[in-house]
Design an enzyme around this catalytic site. Structure first.
Site, PDB file in Angstrom:
ATOM      1  N   ASP A 261       0.835  -1.199   0.000  1.00  0.00           N
ATOM      2  CA  ASP A 261       0.000   0.000   0.000  1.00  0.00           C
ATOM      3  C   ASP A 261       0.867   1.245   0.000  1.00  0.00           C
ATOM      4  O   ASP A 261       1.430   1.628   1.024  1.00  0.00           O
ATOM      5  CB  ASP A 261      -0.918  -0.002   1.224  1.00  0.00           C
ATOM      6  CG  ASP A 261      -1.857   1.199   1.235  1.00  0.00           C
ATOM      7  OD1 ASP A 261      -2.037   1.824   0.168  1.00  0.00           O
ATOM      8  OD2 ASP A 261      -2.403   1.505   2.307  1.00  0.00           O
ATOM      9  N   LYS A 268       1.462   7.901   0.817  1.00  0.00           N
ATOM     10  CA  LYS A 268       1.884   7.927   2.215  1.00  0.00           C
ATOM     11  C   LYS A 268       3.259   8.569   2.344  1.00  0.00           C
ATOM     12  O   LYS A 268       4.087   8.480   1.429  1.00  0.00           O
ATOM     13  CB  LYS A 268       1.996   6.490   2.764  1.00  0.00           C
ATOM     14  CG  LYS A 268       0.711   5.715   2.865  1.00  0.00           C
ATOM     15  CD  LYS A 268       1.026   4.293   3.355  1.00  0.00           C
ATOM     16  CE  LYS A 268      -0.219   3.436   3.446  1.00  0.00           C
ATOM     17  NZ  LYS A 268      -1.075   3.832   4.569  1.00  0.00           N
ATOM     18  N   ASP A 279       0.044  -5.107   4.910  1.00  0.00           N
ATOM     19  CA  ASP A 279      -1.333  -4.666   4.755  1.00  0.00           C
ATOM     20  C   ASP A 279      -2.253  -5.773   4.233  1.00  0.00           C
ATOM     21  O   ASP A 279      -3.411  -5.501   3.930  1.00  0.00           O
ATOM     22  CB  ASP A 279      -1.394  -3.443   3.827  1.00  0.00           C
ATOM     23  CG  ASP A 279      -2.503  -2.486   4.196  1.00  0.00           C
ATOM     24  OD1 ASP A 279      -3.009  -2.567   5.328  1.00  0.00           O
ATOM     25  OD2 ASP A 279      -2.885  -1.657   3.352  1.00  0.00           O
ATOM     26  N   ASP A 338      -5.829   6.455  -0.001  1.00  0.00           N
ATOM     27  CA  ASP A 338      -5.188   5.663   1.045  1.00  0.00           C
ATOM     28  C   ASP A 338      -6.222   5.011   1.969  1.00  0.00           C
ATOM     29  O   ASP A 338      -5.855   4.311   2.905  1.00  0.00           O
ATOM     30  CB  ASP A 338      -4.226   6.532   1.854  1.00  0.00           C
ATOM     31  CG  ASP A 338      -3.277   5.721   2.711  1.00  0.00           C
ATOM     32  OD1 ASP A 338      -3.036   4.540   2.381  1.00  0.00           O
ATOM     33  OD2 ASP A 338      -2.771   6.253   3.722  1.00  0.00           O
ATOM     34  N   GLU A 340      -8.153   2.634   1.037  1.00  0.00           N
ATOM     35  CA  GLU A 340      -8.485   1.639   0.002  1.00  0.00           C
ATOM     36  C   GLU A 340      -8.994   0.321   0.552  1.00  0.00           C
ATOM     37  O   GLU A 340      -9.729  -0.413  -0.123  1.00  0.00           O
ATOM     38  CB  GLU A 340      -7.254   1.384  -0.881  1.00  0.00           C
ATOM     39  CG  GLU A 340      -6.244   0.368  -0.359  1.00  0.00           C
ATOM     40  CD  GLU A 340      -5.597   0.739   0.973  1.00  0.00           C
ATOM     41  OE1 GLU A 340      -5.253  -0.181   1.736  1.00  0.00           O
ATOM     42  OE2 GLU A 340      -5.442   1.941   1.248  1.00  0.00           O
ATOM     43  N   ARG A 342     -11.183  -0.498   2.818  1.00  0.00           N
ATOM     44  CA  ARG A 342     -12.638  -0.631   2.956  1.00  0.00           C
ATOM     45  C   ARG A 342     -13.312  -0.829   1.598  1.00  0.00           C
ATOM     46  O   ARG A 342     -14.401  -1.389   1.522  1.00  0.00           O
ATOM     47  CB  ARG A 342     -13.187   0.597   3.681  1.00  0.00           C
ATOM     48  CG  ARG A 342     -13.046   1.900   2.945  1.00  0.00           C
ATOM     49  CD  ARG A 342     -13.143   3.111   3.873  1.00  0.00           C
ATOM     50  NE  ARG A 342     -11.963   3.210   4.723  1.00  0.00           N
ATOM     51  CZ  ARG A 342     -11.808   4.146   5.656  1.00  0.00           C
ATOM     52  NH1 ARG A 342     -12.775   5.032   5.866  1.00  0.00           N
ATOM     53  NH2 ARG A 342     -10.708   4.190   6.381  1.00  0.00           N
TER      54      ARG A 342
END
Length: 489
Positions: A261, A268, A279, A338, A340, A342
């Site tokens: 991620d 990030k 992740d 970011d 992502e 959900r």
């Protein structure tokens, strides 16, 4: 991995481990320790010698203390005094991990267990196997010499099932750690799916389907496709099914599987990105738990869904402000790429509710940094509207040696999900990050709203240090708790 066997007497007593318990109550942690009566009984002279060593070694009995005593020319040649605290399963687990580290230069050790050995056996075996874990790709240095552990018990045959359960639980936790620790230069959605395929290759009772990007497109998994669109490694959806003939309950487990991620366009900062190979720890946990349930022949049907994607930055990546159409047609506006996890979970959960018709739905996800802000590094955040379901899962998680805390789903925050452009706003910037993410996921539970549990386990999925049965790196959090809970259904 350690070979562990049950024996009725010390057969190779070069190194004998004797357990000690605190002689005082829990509120007196510095009370002197005392030897635990073992089954079968050991020679009186050996026990007298060991008892005399306890005060000299300044042992208090707190779980995880280890002291070595050499006996040149004697049998055994070495005594290891191992403190097991109050003697509950958690303390034995801590003691097992401490023993694995203290005896790493031995080849074989023998441990004398108490007569009532069920909790001691399960805790000790899990601690030994988890405390001795080393990541297979990157761990440097000399491997531990310890290869075999004999456990002296009064009734080896009667404890075989307990040993098998402990060993399977630890093996599956180690698998989840391996999957999570693997660098993302190796691990992408296709690689993860191939690991699952290899794991079920010789198990006819496990059924696997892996949806490729074309199938995801044809079936309308818009969240998974949106998140994976920016990567050269296309997304996947793993569907793993354990379907025993005597199952009365059908559970769907969903695990977030973002193999790396970057944050996407909402990139990030570097410190937050360094560990983003973890992740997909939720996907690793639910897959490993399902494999464990099959190995233990648990009489509950389990369908596991692992939506897999790599959230990257490129010209094809989804943008803040895009509208995503999820499985089943619900649309969401996302102003933060970011957020992502959900999006992929929503697709998998909607599919589960609409197509699989389970009795219970549980999702695990390294979803938000707010989890750690609220609860620290050791607790997952658990959300559910079902008091009994939440209590049962929390009890199993704690019994397994993991930790979680139930969080609220306040009605006042539902308005945060409103969007002028879509059915929902997936990433409203209004605080309460973990709670709002849970409320968003709840919108995809349909008729299962009162039979759903969400666990945000970002914080406890990783450990910075060796601590009790945890080792530095991925913890495999969730596998032990899920297996303990599934065994109660």
């Amino acid at each position: 991995m350690l070979a562990i066997r049950l024996v009725s007497g010390p057969e190779r007593p070069d190194t004998l481990v004797l357990p000690l318990r605190s002689a005082g109550p829990a509120e007196e942690p510095d009370a002197p320790a005392a030897l635990v009566p073992t089954a079968p009984a050991l020679p009186d002279d050996l026990l007298a010698e060991a008892a005399a060593l306890v005060p000299a070694a300044r042992l208090t009995g707190r779980a995880g203390e280890v002291r070595e005593h050499l006996r040149p020319g004697g049998s055994p040649l070495r005594l290891l005094l191992l403190s097991v605290g109050e003697g509950d399963e958690r303390a034995w687990r801590t003691a097992g991990a401490a023993l694995a580290r203290a005896a790493k230069d031995e080849t074989c050790v023998t441990v004398a267990l108490p007569a009532d050995a069920v909790d001691a056996l399960r805790g000790l075996v899990e601690g030994l196997l988890l405390g001795s874990y080393r990541f297979r790709l990157t761990e440097a240095g000399t491997a531990p010499a310890l290869a075999e552990v004999d456990l002296v018990v009064g009734d080896p045959d009667g404890l075989t099932a307990t040993l098998d359960a402990a060993r399977t639980t630890a093996e599956m936790t180690r698998l989840a750690r391996d999957l999570t620790n693997t660098p993302s230069s190796v691990k992408n959605p296709q690689w993860f799916a191939e690991q699952v395929r290899a794991a079920v290759a010789d198990q006819p009772d496990l059924h696997l389907r892996v949806r490729e990007p074309e199938e995801l497109e044809a079936e309308g998994f818009g969240g998974i496709l949106a998140v994976g669109r920016g990567s050269a490694s296309g997304p996947r959806l793993v569907e793993l099914d354990w379907r025993p003939g005597d199952a009365r309950t059908h559970v769907v487990l969903v695990g977030k599987g973002i193999t790396f991620d970057t944050g996407g366009i909402s990139i990030k900062p570097v410190p937050a990105m360094k560990l983003m190979r973890k992740d997909m720890a939720g996907a690793a946990a639910v897959v490993a738990a399902t494999l464990g349930a099959a190995a233990l022949r648990l009489p509950v049907r389990i369908t596991t869904l692992a939506p897999l994607a790599e959230n990257m930055v490129s010209g094809s990546a989804f943008r803040p402000g895009d509208i995503v159409r999820h499985y089943g047609g619900v649309t969401s506006e996302t102003t933060n790429s970011d957020a992502e996890g959900r999006l992929v979970l929503a697709d998998a959960m909607a599919y589960a509710v609409q197509e699989l018709g389970p009795d219970l739905l549980v999702d695990l996800a390294t979803l938000t940094g707010a989890n750690a802000v609220a609860l620290g590094k050791r607790h997952g955040a658990l959300y559910s509207e079902n008091d009994q379901l939440a209590a049962d899962l929390l009890t199993s998680i704690e019994a397994a040696g993991e930790h979680a805390w139930r969080m609220p789903l306040p009605a006042d925050y539902v308005e945060y999900l409103g969007s002028e452009l879509a059915d929902l706003h997936s990433s409203p910037d209004r605080g309460a990050g973990s709670v709002v993410a849970a409320l968003f996921l709840r919108e995809f539970t349909g008729d299962l709203r009162d039979r759903w549990v969400h666990v945000d386990m970002s914080a406890p999925s990783w450990s910075e240090n060796d601590e009790a049965e945890l080792t530095r790196g991925a913890t495999g959090w969730g596998v032990r708790g899920l297996l303990r809970w599934l065994a109660t259904l």
